[in-house]
Design an enzyme around this catalytic site. Structure first.
Site, PDB file in Angstrom:
ATOM      1  N   ARG A   1      -2.739   4.147   3.358  1.00 13.48           N
ATOM      2  CA  ARG A   1      -4.070   3.517   3.318  1.00 13.48           C
ATOM      3  C   ARG A   1      -5.185   4.516   3.051  1.00 13.48           C
ATOM      4  O   ARG A   1      -6.339   4.153   3.090  1.00 13.48           O
ATOM      5  CB  ARG A   1      -4.312   2.772   4.634  1.00 13.48           C
ATOM      6  CG  ARG A   1      -3.303   1.649   4.819  1.00 13.48           C
ATOM      7  CD  ARG A   1      -3.710   0.702   5.873  1.00 13.48           C
ATOM      8  NE  ARG A   1      -3.654   1.303   7.211  1.00 13.48           N
ATOM      9  CZ  ARG A   1      -3.881   0.640   8.328  1.00 13.48           C
ATOM     10  NH1 ARG A   1      -4.204  -0.635   8.260  1.00 13.48           N
ATOM     11  NH2 ARG A   1      -3.808   1.231   9.486  1.00 13.48           N
TER      12      ARG A   1
ATOM     13  N   LYS B   1      11.499  -3.729  13.539  1.00 13.41           N
ATOM     14  CA  LYS B   1      11.503  -4.492  14.787  1.00 13.41           C
ATOM     15  C   LYS B   1      10.193  -4.268  15.543  1.00 13.41           C
ATOM     16  O   LYS B   1       9.569  -3.229  15.336  1.00 13.41           O
ATOM     17  CB  LYS B   1      12.718  -4.136  15.631  1.00 13.41           C
ATOM     18  CG  LYS B   1      12.617  -2.782  16.339  1.00 13.41           C
ATOM     19  CD  LYS B   1      13.587  -2.675  17.463  1.00 13.41           C
ATOM     20  CE  LYS B   1      12.859  -2.278  18.712  1.00 13.41           C
ATOM     21  NZ  LYS B   1      13.508  -1.962  19.872  1.00 13.41           N
TER      22      LYS B   1
ATOM     23  N   HIS C   1      18.250  -1.588  14.497  1.00 12.34           N
ATOM     24  CA  HIS C   1      18.896  -0.371  14.008  1.00 12.34           C
ATOM     25  C   HIS C   1      20.217  -0.070  14.708  1.00 12.34           C
ATOM     26  O   HIS C   1      21.025   0.699  14.200  1.00 12.34           O
ATOM     27  CB  HIS C   1      17.937   0.833  14.045  1.00 12.34           C
ATOM     28  CG  HIS C   1      17.646   1.315  15.419  1.00 12.34           C
ATOM     29  ND1 HIS C   1      16.555   0.905  16.133  1.00 12.34           N
ATOM     30  CD2 HIS C   1      18.317   2.164  16.219  1.00 12.34           C
ATOM     31  CE1 HIS C   1      16.576   1.484  17.318  1.00 12.34           C
ATOM     32  NE2 HIS C   1      17.618   2.252  17.397  1.00 12.34           N
TER      33      HIS C   1
ATOM     34  N   HIS D   1      19.360  -5.341  20.824  1.00  9.11           N
ATOM     35  CA  HIS D   1      20.477  -4.378  20.777  1.00  9.11           C
ATOM     36  C   HIS D   1      21.659  -4.806  21.659  1.00  9.11           C
ATOM     37  O   HIS D   1      22.803  -4.765  21.233  1.00  9.11           O
ATOM     38  CB  HIS D   1      20.023  -2.997  21.262  1.00  9.11           C
ATOM     39  CG  HIS D   1      18.838  -2.441  20.530  1.00  9.11           C
ATOM     40  ND1 HIS D   1      18.611  -2.658  19.193  1.00  9.11           N
ATOM     41  CD2 HIS D   1      17.827  -1.646  20.946  1.00  9.11           C
ATOM     42  CE1 HIS D   1      17.504  -2.030  18.837  1.00  9.11           C
ATOM     43  NE2 HIS D   1      17.009  -1.414  19.880  1.00  9.11           N
TER      44      HIS D   1
ATOM     45  N   LYS E   1      15.763   2.394  32.261  1.00  6.52           N
ATOM     46  CA  LYS E   1      15.213   3.733  32.037  1.00  6.52           C
ATOM     47  C   LYS E   1      15.356   4.503  33.343  1.00  6.52           C
ATOM     48  O   LYS E   1      15.401   3.909  34.424  1.00  6.52           O
ATOM     49  CB  LYS E   1      13.734   3.627  31.682  1.00  6.52           C
ATOM     50  CG  LYS E   1      13.526   2.944  30.336  1.00  6.52           C
ATOM     51  CD  LYS E   1      12.502   3.679  29.530  1.00  6.52           C
ATOM     52  CE  LYS E   1      12.444   3.235  28.107  1.00  6.52           C
ATOM     53  NZ  LYS E   1      13.324   3.930  27.190  1.00  6.52           N
TER      54      LYS E   1
HETATM   55  N1  LIG Z   1       9.101   5.315  15.490  1.00  5.92           N
HETATM   56  C1  LIG Z   1      10.264   4.846  15.809  1.00  5.92           C
HETATM   57  O1  LIG Z   1      11.181   5.570  16.187  1.00  5.92           O
HETATM   58  C2  LIG Z   1      10.536   3.375  15.686  1.00  5.92           C
HETATM   59  C3  LIG Z   1      11.718   2.906  16.211  1.00  5.92           C
HETATM   60  C4  LIG Z   1      11.988   1.563  16.069  1.00  5.92           C
HETATM   61  C5  LIG Z   1      11.099   0.732  15.444  1.00  5.92           C
HETATM   62  N2  LIG Z   1       9.956   1.194  14.949  1.00  5.92           N
HETATM   63  C6  LIG Z   1       9.056   0.271  14.249  1.00  5.92           C
HETATM   64  O2  LIG Z   1       8.749   0.831  12.985  1.00  5.92           O
HETATM   65  C7  LIG Z   1       7.413   0.518  12.625  1.00  5.92           C
HETATM   66  C8  LIG Z   1       6.660   1.798  12.354  1.00  5.92           C
HETATM   67  O3  LIG Z   1       6.682   2.605  13.503  1.00  5.92           O
HETATM   68  P1  LIG Z   1       5.988   4.030  13.547  1.00  5.92           P
HETATM   69  O4  LIG Z   1       6.352   4.620  14.845  1.00  5.92           O
HETATM   70  O5  LIG Z   1       6.293   4.789  12.314  1.00  5.92           O
HETATM   71  O6  LIG Z   1       4.442   3.624  13.558  1.00  5.92           O
HETATM   72  P2  LIG Z   1       3.180   4.543  13.248  1.00  5.92           P
HETATM   73  O7  LIG Z   1       3.499   5.972  13.490  1.00  5.92           O
HETATM   74  O8  LIG Z   1       2.030   3.900  13.909  1.00  5.92           O
HETATM   75  O9  LIG Z   1       3.013   4.390  11.677  1.00  5.92           O
HETATM   76  C9  LIG Z   1       2.637   3.237  11.054  1.00  5.92           C
HETATM   77  C10 LIG Z   1       2.046   3.635   9.724  1.00  5.92           C
HETATM   78  O10 LIG Z   1       1.791   2.456   8.983  1.00  5.92           O
HETATM   79  C11 LIG Z   1       0.625   2.656   8.243  1.00  5.92           C
HETATM   80  N3  LIG Z   1       0.125   1.361   7.798  1.00  5.92           N
HETATM   81  C12 LIG Z   1      -0.341   0.347   8.554  1.00  5.92           C
HETATM   82  N4  LIG Z   1      -0.697  -0.695   7.767  1.00  5.92           N
HETATM   83  C13 LIG Z   1      -0.425  -0.336   6.499  1.00  5.92           C
HETATM   84  C14 LIG Z   1      -0.572  -0.969   5.255  1.00  5.92           C
HETATM   85  N5  LIG Z   1      -1.084  -2.194   5.169  1.00  5.92           N
HETATM   86  N6  LIG Z   1      -0.203  -0.305   4.153  1.00  5.92           N
HETATM   87  C15 LIG Z   1       0.317   0.928   4.238  1.00  5.92           C
HETATM   88  N7  LIG Z   1       0.467   1.592   5.393  1.00  5.92           N
HETATM   89  C16 LIG Z   1       0.105   0.970   6.510  1.00  5.92           C
HETATM   90  C17 LIG Z   1      -0.277   3.397   9.187  1.00  5.92           C
HETATM   91  O11 LIG Z   1      -1.239   4.032   8.436  1.00  5.92           O
HETATM   92  P3  LIG Z   1      -2.664   4.498   9.025  1.00  5.92           P
HETATM   93  O12 LIG Z   1      -2.405   5.931   9.362  1.00  5.92           O
HETATM   94  O13 LIG Z   1      -3.572   4.299   7.881  1.00  5.92           O
HETATM   95  O14 LIG Z   1      -2.978   3.614  10.197  1.00  5.92           O
HETATM   96  C18 LIG Z   1       0.714   4.388   9.822  1.00  5.92           C
HETATM   97  O15 LIG Z   1       0.817   5.560   9.067  1.00  5.92           O
HETATM   98  C19 LIG Z   1       6.854  -0.324  13.767  1.00  5.92           C
HETATM   99  O16 LIG Z   1       7.043  -1.692  13.455  1.00  5.92           O
HETATM  100  C20 LIG Z   1       7.746   0.036  14.954  1.00  5.92           C
HETATM  101  O17 LIG Z   1       7.816  -1.036  15.873  1.00  5.92           O
HETATM  102  C21 LIG Z   1       9.650   2.515  15.052  1.00  5.92           C
END
Ligand SMILES: NC(=O)c1ccc[n+]([C@@H]2O[C@H](COP(=O)([O-])OP(=O)(O)OC[C@H]3O[C@@H](n4cnc5c(N)ncnc54)[C@H](OP(=O)(O)O)[C@@H]3O)[C@@H](O)[C@H]2O)c1
Length: 487
Positions: free
Chosen positions: A47, A148, A178, A240, A339
């Protein structure tokens, strides 16, 4: 072997945590394994504005963080697949510009969208992709992977489904759990159906009960806000653990095709009975950790101290279900997740019915399938102790680590990214699975709003709370601890 057809992966949320830790390293593993088509391209959609050079340097650092001394030729080849595209939130033409760019760059129009963004953004991104004509499958396939969680209850899952199904068929939607990408989970079906001696005993005639356990020594860390809105039941059990149970108890599919496997999973999930509200406290138990001591971390705070405010959200949940079919009628199924417990392990424990050998002795047979940290199978049997005394017996363990020293280690996301690109939905959730799972979890969460249902406590680092045993059907049953095979 690389894929037969080229495709373009559009990664929304490419600057997020998941992309950095799992998706880019995972995609690069597919490059190393020669799994990507020569013309496959990756568009990272963010973005904010970012130059191509900055983005490529960023991708390179994400790869090198996980693959230190990697092959330079393959790294360069991977980096050449990548471009960055800024989809600015205040630009009404943003998605049209994205669509034009994919065409102008002459990329494959087989488009796989990976939505690694906040769940609240899933529906609006799908709407905008559809408005820009990017989901039209007239000449090329279009697939959308949804991270998820898919909703936080039946109603929100249905709302999300109603919204995205305006634009997408079921065959285009890849809902992630996953765990289904984990090798050890995939191996459950192979273990059950490729070993002749298991199937005849895999039923209520020989099995006393089944336990599925997911315990962590970790606490909620800096995710207190997320966790307090979610809890153990939604976070782990809704998907899970129920999926692990499903693979353990489903009927043999007609074939191992994605469609046939999913059909049997859906059937099984719909046969699990909701917890009866009139016997709620004999079926469901919840608790929270208090301060204590855990392995590696030493002294740790309690959940409420970490959160800084009162809460009834559970960090431990145990539930008893029954499956209403011929194979499993009257066999208790115990699921538990926590946990800050004493062990870090996910495993399935299957207790066989005892054989009465003599008035004072019964056999104790267990089959344990360990998912993590070790991927192993463990069978406990009774034998006679060598010597003159015929009454003396002991338990012996047959155990096999599934993984050999030189075996490949594959992260779930590598498997799931490849499935997305290749169009294999067997390790993704069908909407009927999601609905069946929420159907089981919703009434428990609703009942837990009742202040009269106790929230028990357990010391961080301890074993299951003693009071959780209330859900056992009889006094001979107990929480089976895991096994630790050094591989
Ligand atoms: N992290 C994990 O280990 C994990 C594990 C299981 C599931 N998940 C799932 O995976 C997803 C992402 O998790 P995350 O931890 O990576 O989240 P995060 O660190 O908050 O990253 C989300 C990213 O999405 C971007 N974004 C939001 N709206 C967008 C759009 N319209 N177009 C393009 N980019 C956009 C945000 O950009 P900005 O910087 O501009 O806000 C941010 O960089 C979530 O649904 C989460 O529930 C994550």
């Amino acid at each position: 072997m690389s894929q037969k057809e080229a495709s373009t992966l559009l990664l929304f949320g490419a600057k997020g945590n998941l992309a950095r830790v799992k998706l880019f390293p995972g995609l690069f593993k597919l490059e190393l394994a020669e799994k990507l088509h020569p013309d496959m391209r990756i568009i990272s959609v963010g973005r904010q504005e970012e130059s191509h050079e900055e983005w490529i340097a960023n991708v390179k650092s994400m790869i090198l963080a996980k693959h230190k001394d990697t092959d330079q030729f393959l790294l360069d080849r991977f980096l050449q697949r990548n471009i960055y595209h800024a989809n600015l939130p205040d630009d009404p033409e943003a998605f049209n510009k994205l669509s034009l760019r994919v065409k102008a760059e002459n990329f494959s129009q087989n488009l796989a969208f990976f939505l690694s963004v906040r769940p609240s953004d899933f529906a609006s991104i799908v709407d905008q992709l559809a408005d820009a004509g990017m989901l039209d499958e007239t000449n090329h396939w279009k697939r959308v992977l949804i991270e998820k969680p898919f909703g936080v209850d039946s109603q929100t899952a249905q709302e999300l489904q109603d919204s995205i199904s305006k634009h997408l068929n079921e065959s285009q939607i890849y809902r992630i759990d996953h765990y289904l990408g984990k090798f050890a989970l995939q191996n459950i079906l192979f273990t059950r159906f490729y070993n002749t001696f298991l199937e005849p005993i895999w039923n209520n005639k020989y099995i006393d009960h089944i336990q599925v356990t997911n315990h962590e020594t970790l606490g909620v860390g800096d995710r207190t806000t997320f966790y307090n809105a979610t809890g153990a039941l939604r976070d782990m059990m809704q998907s899970h653990i129920l999926q692990t149970l499903t693979l353990t108890t489903m009927e043999k599919p007609k074939s191992f095709s994605p469609e046939d496997i999913r059909a049997e999973k859906i059937k099984l999930l719909s046969q699990i009975q909701q917890v009866p509200m009139d016997k709620f406290e004999q079926h469901v138990f919840r608790a929270q950790y208090t301060s204590g001591e855990v392995v590696k971390e030493g002294k740790v705070k309690g959940y409420i101290e970490e959160l800084g405010e009162p809460s009834i959200v559970e960090t431990y949940a145990a539930v008893k279900f029954f499956i209403n079919n011929d194979r499993w009628k009257n066999t208790p199924i115990y699921l538990r997740t926590a946990k800050r417990l004493h062990e870090n392990a996910t495993y399935i424990s299957i207790k066989l019915k005892p054989q009465n050998i003599s008035a004072h002795e019964v056999s104790e047979n267990w089959i344990i399938i360990s998912i993590q940290p070790s991927e192993s199978i463990h069978i406990e049997m009774k034998t006679k102790v060598p010597g003159l005394d015929d009454t003396k017996t002991r338990n012996i363990q047959l155990q096999g680590g599934i993984r050999h020293k030189d075996d490949e280690t594959i992260d779930s996301y590598e498997t799931l990214l490849l499935d997305l690109i290749e169009g294999n939905q067997s390790r993704f959730l069908h909407i009927d699975e999601v609905k069946a799972q929420w159907h089981l979890i919703d009434p428990i969460i609703e009942k837990w709003k009742d202040e009269n249902i106790p929230v028990h406590q357990y010391t961080a680092g301890s074993k299951d709370p003693e009071a959780s045993k209330i859900i056992f059907e009889n006094e001979d049953q107990f929480w089976r601890s895991g096994i630790n095979i050094v591989e």
